[in-house]
Motif scaffolding. Sequence first.
Motif, short mmCIF file in Angstrom:
data_model
loop_
_atom_site.label_atom_id
_atom_site.label_comp_id
_atom_site.label_asym_id
_atom_site.label_seq_id
_atom_site.Cartn_x
_atom_site.Cartn_y
_atom_site.Cartn_z
N ILE A 1 0.73 -1.31 0.01
CA ILE A 1 0.14 0.02 -0.20
C ILE A 1 0.94 1.26 0.15
N HIS A 2 0.85 2.00 -0.98
CA HIS A 2 1.67 3.20 -1.12
C HIS A 2 0.49 4.51 -0.90
N SER A 3 0.99 5.38 -0.08
CA SER A 3 0.18 6.49 -0.01
C SER A 3 1.02 7.86 0.42
N HIS B 1 -2.93 6.40 10.12
CA HIS B 1 -3.66 5.24 9.60
C HIS B 1 -4.75 5.08 10.50
N THR C 1 -5.01 5.45 6.28
CA THR C 1 -4.66 6.37 5.34
C THR C 1 -5.74 7.22 4.97
N THR D 1 -5.52 11.51 3.94
CA THR D 1 -5.32 12.07 2.64
C THR D 1 -6.34 12.84 2.38
N GLU E 1 4.27 9.41 -3.18
CA GLU E 1 3.84 8.18 -2.36
C GLU E 1 4.69 7.36 -1.74
N ALA F 1 3.20 2.62 2.78
CA ALA F 1 2.48 2.74 4.21
C ALA F 1 2.20 1.63 4.77
N ASP G 1 -4.70 5.91 -2.20
CA ASP G 1 -3.69 4.69 -2.07
C ASP G 1 -3.31 4.39 -3.52
N ILE H 1 -2.00 0.64 -4.89
CA ILE H 1 -1.90 -0.77 -4.25
C ILE H 1 -1.02 -1.45 -5.45
#
Length: 125
Positions: A7-9, A16, A18, A22, A87, A90, A115, A117
């Motif tokens: 998971i990139h955010s 968290h 996220t 965001t 990103e 996360a 996010d 993914i």
Amino acid sequence: MKYVVLIHSNPQPWGHPTIDFTEVGRAIPAAEREAMGKEFDAMLAELSASGELVSGLALDAPSTTRTFRWEGKRPVSTDGPYAESKEQLAGFFVLDCATRERAEELAAKFAGPGDVIELRPEMEF
């Protein structure tokens, strides 16, 4: 076969889940975010019960990262995230799925507002 859901955010501030940190996530009404959270928790419970959920972790802020690179004849460490990117990683979940198709079906359910993914199979040695 095991797969990692990365998971990139870019939550600001870092936190968290996220979706609560965001810009796109905060634009969703609180009641809808709460319902999405309950749906996500139910999915995790289902995956845990089926044995497909191996593990998962939320990661601390990129500013807490220590990076190690090989320079010359030894590793050198620096502060901060390992890559220049908006990103950052996360968190992640490890799934054990019978097929790639099943892993892809599940990975799509991890995608949330703000996010990105990434689904990656485990490398077997």
